[in-house]
Design an enzyme around this catalytic site. Structure first.
Site, PDB file in Angstrom:
ATOM      1  N   LYS A   1       0.351  -1.593   1.218  1.00 49.39           N
ATOM      2  CA  LYS A   1      -1.075  -1.342   0.966  1.00 49.39           C
ATOM      3  C   LYS A   1      -1.720  -0.709   2.203  1.00 49.39           C
ATOM      4  O   LYS A   1      -1.450  -1.142   3.335  1.00 49.39           O
ATOM      5  CB  LYS A   1      -1.756  -2.682   0.658  1.00 49.39           C
ATOM      6  CG  LYS A   1      -3.219  -2.592   0.294  1.00 49.39           C
ATOM      7  CD  LYS A   1      -3.782  -3.995   0.072  1.00 49.39           C
ATOM      8  CE  LYS A   1      -5.210  -3.943  -0.444  1.00 49.39           C
ATOM      9  NZ  LYS A   1      -5.767  -5.288  -0.669  1.00 49.39           N
TER      10      LYS A   1
ATOM     11  N   SER B   1      -7.708  -4.857  -5.285  1.00 51.90           N
ATOM     12  CA  SER B   1      -7.728  -3.724  -4.399  1.00 51.90           C
ATOM     13  C   SER B   1      -6.338  -3.195  -4.046  1.00 51.90           C
ATOM     14  O   SER B   1      -6.238  -2.067  -3.567  1.00 51.90           O
ATOM     15  CB  SER B   1      -8.474  -4.085  -3.112  1.00 51.90           C
ATOM     16  OG  SER B   1      -7.798  -5.098  -2.402  1.00 51.90           O
TER      17      SER B   1
ATOM     18  N   SER C   1      -6.847  -9.475  -5.568  1.00 50.01           N
ATOM     19  CA  SER C   1      -6.431  -8.109  -5.226  1.00 50.01           C
ATOM     20  C   SER C   1      -4.932  -7.843  -5.314  1.00 50.01           C
ATOM     21  O   SER C   1      -4.515  -6.699  -5.339  1.00 50.01           O
ATOM     22  CB  SER C   1      -6.913  -7.745  -3.823  1.00 50.01           C
ATOM     23  OG  SER C   1      -8.287  -7.469  -3.871  1.00 50.01           O
TER      24      SER C   1
END
Ligand SMILES: *[C@@H]1O[C@H](CO)[C@@H](O)[C@H](O)[C@H]1NC(C)=O
Ligand SMILES: *[C@@H]1O[C@H](CO)[C@@H](O)[C@H](O)[C@H]1NC(C)=O
Ligand SMILES: *[C@@H]1O[C@H](CO)[C@@H](O)[C@H](O)[C@H]1NC(C)=O
Ligand SMILES: *[C@@H]1O[C@H](CO)[C@@H](O)[C@H](O)[C@H]1NC(C)=O
Length: 584
Positions: free
Chosen positions: A157, A232, A256
């Site tokens: 990420k 996210s 997320s």
């Protein structure tokens, strides 16, 4: 004389008033004009940074494409590598049937193709090829001690610190602030033999479960481009769900990791924050001692998630970050065959799960029963009341930090509600939200509060944690099974309108439990038909119901949770559900 003085006064007075007014007006317009000018100039310079980055990104893709081509893996071999399960790939790499460089090239090429479709990779890690070569060279030595994850490519990420790359979190102003060191988690992954190869997209500020930012754009769902991949850790979900990576690292402060896993048809686990180092994780809002983000694995298989945590929960983590208690991964808990008692729910009493999501949870409960576990329905205590505490803890500063960050960057109009949050008095803001009905009430708890109110919030969270444990203990539950969100993947933009649906994930951030999601089913025709009976009780359920009506074919995950330090139990239950899904 009188008439003269009168006329002087009368000729003097009006111009004076006008002059004052003119001066005042021009000062005010001048001031605001200047502010607007500065704002526009600032935005123009940010836009310039973005377009430079977009050009750099093109070059990065070109460069990685050349590096992959140089390795020379033909289409047949690439296909063979990509088709291997994580376990097969691990074995093939150790037995030197495939080289690390070949596996990397195959995954880079596949990720490039997936990215073309879904826009999920922000940048590739070019140094990955040097590392693959080095691992291949080291492995030629007969005495080489293969690390557990030797040569496995892993995606990361964008917000996780990787040396030499910036963690923008979608903020244009962060472009170019390159990390000069890896996060602790990345270093532990390197120890395990992983090859970090791609950085993946996030929503601006990370505080969304959609996936769009002004630098890298919108990431699409691998099952339907009209839908979001979730957020996210959305780029991770899309890349892994789309077949361009088998394992990745995400971060989770309200869902997320788990929401993108659910939306994009993969699995992922958020460890308890207590058990995981956050050193080197760029959070959405730094410094939240009670509700905090933790990094965690996302993957195509539950066992891959387990292997990542097995390599992270080692003594070295506590050595690197002494705030993390040394609790090594307990293989015996993960492999145990002792029957479990699991409590489940499909309606948390705050936001009812949609028809397909509820069905998937019911079916997973039934599958667990068939495998000899006791699965009993229960009601989690007081969710509508305590969900507000989550917002209070997340925005403990009344939203000041996030408002500042967003207002100084290339925000979207829908961000205005967050930007204005700290400036609007509660008597104005709360009714604005409350007109959407009682489900909007918890979100009014973000508003600025005094220190003594903050202390009460923290006391209430601690109290709730003990209350929840008591419910589990009095029922003898080892774990919880529940929905990961009220709906499957939503249309782009809808996450910003459906914040209340994160109650299912956020509750386990509030409790700081271990919580994971595994794909179990897909939305089918019966779900769409049964959706007609779903009760539209307010603004939010109305949006949800409409979204479900065109959701056929989307993946459906189920969520498993357990108190801190029982990540192994969560993974075990997830694996049982996965096995049932795959007919084992
Ligand atoms: C390869 O071996 C050398 C010498 O033992 C070591 O310093 C290096 O870290 C190894 N490289 C990798 C990628 O493991
Ligand atoms: C996406 O939306 C477009 C335009 O509304 C529509 O034509 C298309 O069929 C949709 N695609 C899917 C997979 O639902
Ligand atoms: C919470 O996470 C942030 C990173 O988002 C970190 O800076 C902070 O130290 C963490 N707080 C605690 C108490 O660990
Ligand atoms: C337990 O799990 C670990 C790691 O997943 C594995 O290496 C080990 O062989 C397993 N043990 C048993 C008895 O199944």
């Amino acid at each position: 004389m009188d008439s003269i003085s009168m006329s002087v006064v009368s000729t003097l007075k009006p111009p004076t008033a006008i002059t004052v007014a003119v001066v005042a007006v021009s000062l005010i317009t001048g001031y605001f004009g200047f502010r607007i000018f500065r704002f526009m100039k600032h935005r123009a310079s940010l836009r310039q940074k973005v377009s430079n980055r977009q050009a750099e990104r093109e070059k990065n893709f070109e460069a990685v494409k050349r590096l992959a081509e140089k390795v020379g893996v033909d289409a047949v071999r690439r296909e063979a590598i990509i088709r291997m399960t994580p376990d097969e790939l691990r074995t093939a790499l150790r037995q030197r049937e495939v080289k690390c460089q070949e596996v990397l090239a195959a995954y880079v090429q596949t990720a490039l193709a997936v990215n073309e479709r879904l826009n999920c990779v922000t940048l590739f890690v070019l140094e990955a090829f040097d590392r693959a070569l080095e691992l291949d060279n080291n492995a030629t030595d007969n005495t080489y001690d293969f690390p557990n994850m030797f040569g496995i490519p892993i995606s990361i990420k964008e917000s996780v610190q990787v040396r030499g790359y910036d963690q923008t979190l979608g903020y244009a102003s962060e472009i170019g602030n390159k990390a000069d060191d890896n996060s602790k988690v990345i270093n532990l992954l390197l120890d395990q033999g992983f090859i970090p190869f791609a950085l993946t997209n996030v929503p601006l500020s990370l505080l969304s479960f959609g996936c769009k930012n002004p630098i890298y754009g919108t990431t699409l769902n691998p099952f339907n481009p009209n839908r979001t991949c979730g957020g996210s850790s959305g780029g991770e979900g899309a890349l892994i769900g789309g077949g361009g990576s088998i394992v990745g690292i995400g971060g989770d402060v309200g869902g997320s990791i788990r929401i993108p896993a659910h939306f994009s048809g993969i699995c992922g686990i958020k460890p308890s924050h207590l058990r995981m180092t956050t050193n080197g994780l760029r959070g959405s809002i730094p410094g939240r001692p009670l509700v905090n983000a933790s990094e965690g694995p996302m993957a195509t298989t539950v066992d891959m998630c387990a292997k990542v945590l097995q390599g992270l929960f080692v003594k070295k983590m506590s050595k690197m970050d002494p705030y993390v208690p040394p609790v090594p991964f307990a293989d015996d808990l993960y492999n145990s065959t002792v029957p479990l008692k699991i409590g489940y729910y499909v309606d948390d009493g705050y936001f009812p799960a949609s028809v397909p999501v509820a069905r998937a949870v019911e079916e997973a409960a039934e599958a667990l029963r068939k495998k000899g576990h006791e699965v009993i329905r229960f009601q989690p205590p007081r969710i509508p009341e305590v969900f507000g505490l989550y917002f209070s803890a997340l925005f403990i500063d009344g939203g000041c930090y996030i408002s500042d960050r967003l207002s100084g960057d290339l925000f979207d109009p829908h961000h205005l509600q967050i930007i204005l949050m700290p400036y609007l008095p509660k008597w104005l803001f709360a009714p604005l939200l409350n007109r959407f009905g009682p489900k909007a009430e918890p979100m009014t708890h973000v508003l600025g509060r005094t220190l003594s109110e903050q202390r009460k919030v923290y006391a209430a969270i601690e109290g709730y944690r003990h209350e929840f444990v008591k419910v589990l203990q009095s029922n003898g539950f080892d774990a919880i099974l529940c929905p990961p969100n009220a709906g499957p993947a939503y249309e782009h933009g809808l996450p910003d309108q459906l914040a209340p649906t994160i109650s299912y994930t956020a509750i386990f951030n509030l409790l700081d439990y271990a919580a994971g999601v595994v794909q179990y089913s897909f939305v089918n025709d019966d779900d769409i038909a049964n959706n007609a009976d779903f009760k539209e009780t307010d603004h939010f359920t109305k949006i949800l119901k409409r979204s479900i009506s065109t959701s056929k074919g989307l993946p459906l995950g189920v969520q498993v949770a357990a108190p801190p330090y029982s990540e192994e139990v969560v993974l075990r239950v997830m694996r049982i559900i996965e096995e049932a899904r795959d007919g084992h």
